[in-house]
Write an enzyme that holds these catalytic residues in place. Structure first.
Site, PDB file in Angstrom:
ATOM      1  N   GLN A  60       0.813  -1.214   0.000  1.00  9.26           N
ATOM      2  CA  GLN A  60       0.000   0.000   0.000  1.00  9.26           C
ATOM      3  C   GLN A  60       0.849   1.266   0.000  1.00  9.26           C
ATOM      4  O   GLN A  60       0.682   2.144  -0.845  1.00  9.26           O
ATOM      5  CB  GLN A  60      -0.915   0.005   1.231  1.00  9.26           C
ATOM      6  CG  GLN A  60      -1.932  -1.097   1.260  1.00  9.26           C
ATOM      7  CD  GLN A  60      -2.708  -1.118   2.563  1.00  9.26           C
ATOM      8  OE1 GLN A  60      -2.585  -0.222   3.389  1.00  9.26           O
ATOM      9  NE2 GLN A  60      -3.494  -2.144   2.765  1.00  9.26           N
ATOM     10  N   GLY A  62       4.095   2.572  -0.493  1.00 13.13           N
ATOM     11  CA  GLY A  62       4.778   3.126  -1.641  1.00 13.13           C
ATOM     12  C   GLY A  62       6.218   2.689  -1.748  1.00 13.13           C
ATOM     13  O   GLY A  62       6.617   1.641  -1.230  1.00 13.13           O
ATOM     14  N   GLU A 127       6.437   8.086   6.284  1.00 17.62           N
ATOM     15  CA  GLU A 127       6.184   6.863   7.037  1.00 17.62           C
ATOM     16  C   GLU A 127       7.181   6.737   8.175  1.00 17.62           C
ATOM     17  O   GLU A 127       8.075   7.573   8.332  1.00 17.62           O
ATOM     18  CB  GLU A 127       6.236   5.627   6.115  1.00 17.62           C
ATOM     19  CG  GLU A 127       5.101   5.585   5.114  1.00 17.62           C
ATOM     20  CD  GLU A 127       5.076   4.346   4.246  1.00 17.62           C
ATOM     21  OE1 GLU A 127       4.068   4.131   3.563  1.00 17.62           O
ATOM     22  OE2 GLU A 127       6.084   3.582   4.237  1.00 17.62           O
ATOM     23  N   HIS A 242       4.204  -6.065  11.323  1.00 13.44           N
ATOM     24  CA  HIS A 242       3.675  -4.739  11.047  1.00 13.44           C
ATOM     25  C   HIS A 242       2.773  -4.330  12.203  1.00 13.44           C
ATOM     26  O   HIS A 242       1.925  -5.109  12.658  1.00 13.44           O
ATOM     27  CB  HIS A 242       2.892  -4.712   9.739  1.00 13.44           C
ATOM     28  CG  HIS A 242       2.677  -3.334   9.211  1.00 13.44           C
ATOM     29  ND1 HIS A 242       1.756  -2.459   9.760  1.00 13.44           N
ATOM     30  CD2 HIS A 242       3.277  -2.651   8.199  1.00 13.44           C
ATOM     31  CE1 HIS A 242       1.793  -1.317   9.112  1.00 13.44           C
ATOM     32  NE2 HIS A 242       2.707  -1.397   8.152  1.00 13.44           N
ATOM     33  N   ARG A 288       9.316   0.356  13.046  1.00 13.04           N
ATOM     34  CA  ARG A 288       8.216  -0.600  13.166  1.00 13.04           C
ATOM     35  C   ARG A 288       8.373  -1.551  14.347  1.00 13.04           C
ATOM     36  O   ARG A 288       7.390  -1.901  15.006  1.00 13.04           O
ATOM     37  CB  ARG A 288       8.097  -1.416  11.877  1.00 13.04           C
ATOM     38  CG  ARG A 288       7.455  -0.644  10.749  1.00 13.04           C
ATOM     39  CD  ARG A 288       7.344  -1.482   9.500  1.00 13.04           C
ATOM     40  NE  ARG A 288       6.657  -0.739   8.458  1.00 13.04           N
ATOM     41  CZ  ARG A 288       6.525  -1.166   7.206  1.00 13.04           C
ATOM     42  NH1 ARG A 288       7.026  -2.337   6.851  1.00 13.04           N
ATOM     43  NH2 ARG A 288       5.887  -0.432   6.311  1.00 13.04           N
ATOM     44  N   HIS A 347       4.715  -9.679   8.812  1.00 11.07           N
ATOM     45  CA  HIS A 347       4.652  -8.850   7.608  1.00 11.07           C
ATOM     46  C   HIS A 347       5.834  -9.051   6.660  1.00 11.07           C
ATOM     47  O   HIS A 347       5.647  -9.107   5.441  1.00 11.07           O
ATOM     48  CB  HIS A 347       4.591  -7.376   8.030  1.00 11.07           C
ATOM     49  CG  HIS A 347       4.470  -6.402   6.905  1.00 11.07           C
ATOM     50  ND1 HIS A 347       3.394  -6.393   6.040  1.00 11.07           N
ATOM     51  CD2 HIS A 347       5.291  -5.389   6.498  1.00 11.07           C
ATOM     52  CE1 HIS A 347       3.546  -5.422   5.150  1.00 11.07           C
ATOM     53  NE2 HIS A 347       4.695  -4.805   5.402  1.00 11.07           N
ATOM     54  N   GLU A 371      12.214 -10.254  -1.349  1.00  8.25           N
ATOM     55  CA  GLU A 371      12.119 -10.645   0.060  1.00  8.25           C
ATOM     56  C   GLU A 371      12.765 -11.987   0.348  1.00  8.25           C
ATOM     57  O   GLU A 371      13.193 -12.239   1.472  1.00  8.25           O
ATOM     58  CB  GLU A 371      10.657 -10.670   0.494  1.00  8.25           C
ATOM     59  CG  GLU A 371      10.476 -10.805   1.997  1.00  8.25           C
ATOM     60  CD  GLU A 371       9.030 -10.686   2.457  1.00  8.25           C
ATOM     61  OE1 GLU A 371       8.771 -10.953   3.638  1.00  8.25           O
ATOM     62  OE2 GLU A 371       8.172 -10.320   1.618  1.00  8.25           O
ATOM     63  N   ARG A 382      13.413  -3.679   8.703  1.00  6.05           N
ATOM     64  CA  ARG A 382      13.304  -2.950   7.436  1.00  6.05           C
ATOM     65  C   ARG A 382      12.687  -1.576   7.638  1.00  6.05           C
ATOM     66  O   ARG A 382      11.675  -1.425   8.326  1.00  6.05           O
ATOM     67  CB  ARG A 382      12.466  -3.758   6.438  1.00  6.05           C
ATOM     68  CG  ARG A 382      12.196  -3.006   5.145  1.00  6.05           C
ATOM     69  CD  ARG A 382      11.541  -3.875   4.113  1.00  6.05           C
ATOM     70  NE  ARG A 382      10.186  -4.275   4.428  1.00  6.05           N
ATOM     71  CZ  ARG A 382       9.101  -3.514   4.259  1.00  6.05           C
ATOM     72  NH1 ARG A 382       9.238  -2.253   3.830  1.00  6.05           N
ATOM     73  NH2 ARG A 382       7.902  -3.982   4.529  1.00  6.05           N
ATOM     74  N   LEU A 388       9.921  -2.436  -1.905  1.00  7.01           N
ATOM     75  CA  LEU A 388       9.727  -2.301  -3.356  1.00  7.01           C
ATOM     76  C   LEU A 388      10.978  -1.724  -4.001  1.00  7.01           C
ATOM     77  O   LEU A 388      11.372  -2.104  -5.112  1.00  7.01           O
ATOM     78  CB  LEU A 388       8.514  -1.428  -3.662  1.00  7.01           C
ATOM     79  CG  LEU A 388       7.133  -1.987  -3.290  1.00  7.01           C
ATOM     80  CD1 LEU A 388       6.043  -0.990  -3.656  1.00  7.01           C
ATOM     81  CD2 LEU A 388       6.885  -3.322  -3.966  1.00  7.01           C
TER      82      LEU A 388
END
Length: 547
Positions: A60, A62, A127, A242, A288, A347, A371, A382, A388
């Site tokens: 989601q 980016g 983020e 996550h 995270r 996640h 991954e 991460r 991505l």
């Protein structure tokens, strides 16, 4: 560890041969296939489900990139190293955040549509653990789907790419330290896929846990097959949870993007109080691993199954995050008016098949990207939206190094076989898979402890013993067997790392230990495995496409 998971004999199977075999249809696999084809290489792209099924298509938030006027690669690098908790490789990270800028422009030039302001400049989001707005996104919160769409259209245009959907790759074929392709199940039929170069881009292993944001195919199959073939795996203890997955009974653990917190959403405990400002200077935008542990602590303290994400005060929140809003609405939650029930979920795997800066593994002609790989970028945790980016960069770099690699001709007449595995049916297989998910969730979750892990490790090995020496009979059983192998590797890594670092937190060793600022790897010794036709049979085998 059992070497092969199925009985087979490549002399008696349908053999398909191509210059390059790419396994997986996420951003890394699709990028590698496209880049190889555009440089004149012939590619066979195989996927277990469809070309549209991958973790990439679910992403989601980016792609992280220092494209803003107040940003630069050095700042992006610094944030990556902070999130990685001392284990990100600085030279690899610098390369990715620098080269990735051109890869994003390449993607945009080939049809990917990213959100922009009226003047044409990119709309960049924020983020967790990022010091700048640098998240390139598409259609608000559907970046992965857009990236996958653009790459799949590029694949469809390439005459040098052949695709095979519904093809479950089972085992790698290795001889004298070199990979020659793989065996696979294609619509229930055993086939042999021979190639001069083999690229693993099979994704992660979130489905090993009870609660995950990952799609059904994320079972660790690529990591497990690489481990069985003698590839080195590293950092398997680092599983990222996550912080914010939708937590409604009977509903899937749909990801609520970190970008929602980047836009200003708050985390509230069961009493409706905000708690993250007391936990970390970056509050809801802390790394995270920090946010997930703080949420876990609040849930444990209150003995509840979820807490709340409050996005009600964000202006036009449903328009900013249309996919999240629509999905939540399906389950009776209006994100503009209601608190969103959330809990952490498995996640992302930071560890995986160890590679160099070009995606090469310790097995000649075997490469890994995305991954499934442990490249050194992600470290112990991460940084949001670096996945991505890594897939784009390493997919391209794998294609580049393949183009520069000259391998000697394969020895004539090589074949592989395994004929001694027991052909047994396992009536309790689905119950065993559920049990394995419960074991990993219970003993390898957000908080770990030596005694508890020892109990879980023994339980998992008891499960695995039921299948040792047996030939798998279905894709579902292959998934279970892959999970048992990967689970064992995670247990081993987690027991060895007697400290807390990044996503690996131990209640019995709650602090970092700088003497353990290193990578732990696993590698199974594999001996020469191929056999050779007698000289009189080589010509006949070549006619059948087997030599």
């Amino acid at each position: 560890m059992q070497r092969y998971l199925m009985n087979f004999d490549t002399r008696r199977m349908e053999n398909r041969q191509e210059e390059c075999l790419v396994i997986g249809s996420g951003v890394a696999g699709l990028t590698a296939a496209c880049q190889l084809a555009r440089h004149g290489h012939h590619v066979l792209l195989v996927v277990r489900d469809t070309l549209q099924d991958s973790n990439t298509s679910k992403a989601q938030g980016g792609i992280a990139a220092s494209l803003g006027k107040d940003d630069n690669p050095q700042l992006h690098l610094a944030d990556t190293l902070v999130a990685g908790a001392g284990l990100s490789n600085e030279s690899v990270s610098r390369m990715v955040v620098t080269e990735g800028l051109a890869d994003i422009r390449w993607l945009a030039a080939n049809g990917a549509e990213f959100d922009c302001y009226a003047d044409g400049t990119l709309s960049l989001g924020r983020e967790g653990c990022h010091s700048r707005n640098r998240i390139v996104h598409s259609h608000g919160d559907a970046t992965g789907a857009e990236v996958a769409r653009a790459l799949n259209e590029m694949v469809a245009r390439e005459k040098n790419i052949r695709t095979m959907e519904g093809c479950y790759v089972v085992d790698l074929l290795v001889h004298q330290g070199r990979c020659y392709g793989a065996t696979a199940l294609w619509h229930g039929k055993k086939i042999c896929l021979r190639a001069r170069h083999t690229v693993l881009a099979t994704g992660g292993l979130g489905r090993l846990f009870q609660h995950t944001t990952n799609p059904d195919g994320a079972t660790g199959s690529g990591m497990a097959m690489a481990a069985r073939a003698g590839a080195e795996l590293a950092d398997m203890e680092f599983v990222q949870f996550h912080p914010t997955a939708l937590a409604l009974a009977g509903c899937p653990n749909f990801l609520i993007s970190e970008a929602v917190r980047g836009a200003g959403a708050y985390l509230l405990n069961s009493e409706g109080k905000r708690f993250m400002p007391e936990c970390h200077p970056m509050a809801e935008l802390a790394p995270r691993d920090v946010v997930a542990r703080c949420i876990f602590r609040e849930m444990t303290k209150a003995e509840v199954s979820h807490i709340w994400l409050d996005a009600r005060h964000i202006e036009n929140v449903a328009e900013k995050f249309p996919m999240i809003a629509a999905t939540c609405r399906e389950y009776g939650v209006d994100i503009a008016k209601d608190l969103i029930p959330i809990a952490p979920a498995a996640h992302y795997m930071m560890g995986g098949v160890h590679t160099d800066i070009w995606g090469r593994t310790n097995i000649e002609a075997l490469y890994a990207c995305g991954e499934v790989a442990c490249t050194g970028l992600q470290g112990a945790n991460r940084l949001a939206s670096n996945s991505l980016l890594e897939g784009l960069v390493f997919g391209r770099r794998v294609a580049t190094i393949i183009g520069k690699t000259r391998l000697p001709q394969a020895e004539a007449g090589l074949f592989w076989r395994e004929e001694k595995l027991a052909e047994e049916s396992h009536a309790g297989m689905m119950a065993d898979r559920k049990a394995s998910q419960q074991i990993l969730s219970r003993y390898l979750g957000i908080v770990r402890e030596a005694g508890e892990m020892a109990v879980g490790e023994e339980k998992l090995r008891e499960l695995a013993a039921r299948y040792e020496g047996c030939s798998a009979a279905s894709a579902a059983e292959l998934d279970l067997r892959a999970g048992l192998i990967c689970g064992d590797l995670i247990f081993r890594g987690a027991q060895r790392r007697q400290e807390s670092r990044g996503a690996h937190y131990r209640s019995d060793y709650p602090d970092k230990d700088e003497s353990l600022r290193q990578h732990f790897g696993d590698r199974r010794k594999v001996y020469d495995e191929a056999e050779r036709f007698g000289d009189e049979n080589i010509a006949a085998a070549a006619v059948l496409g087997m030599a």
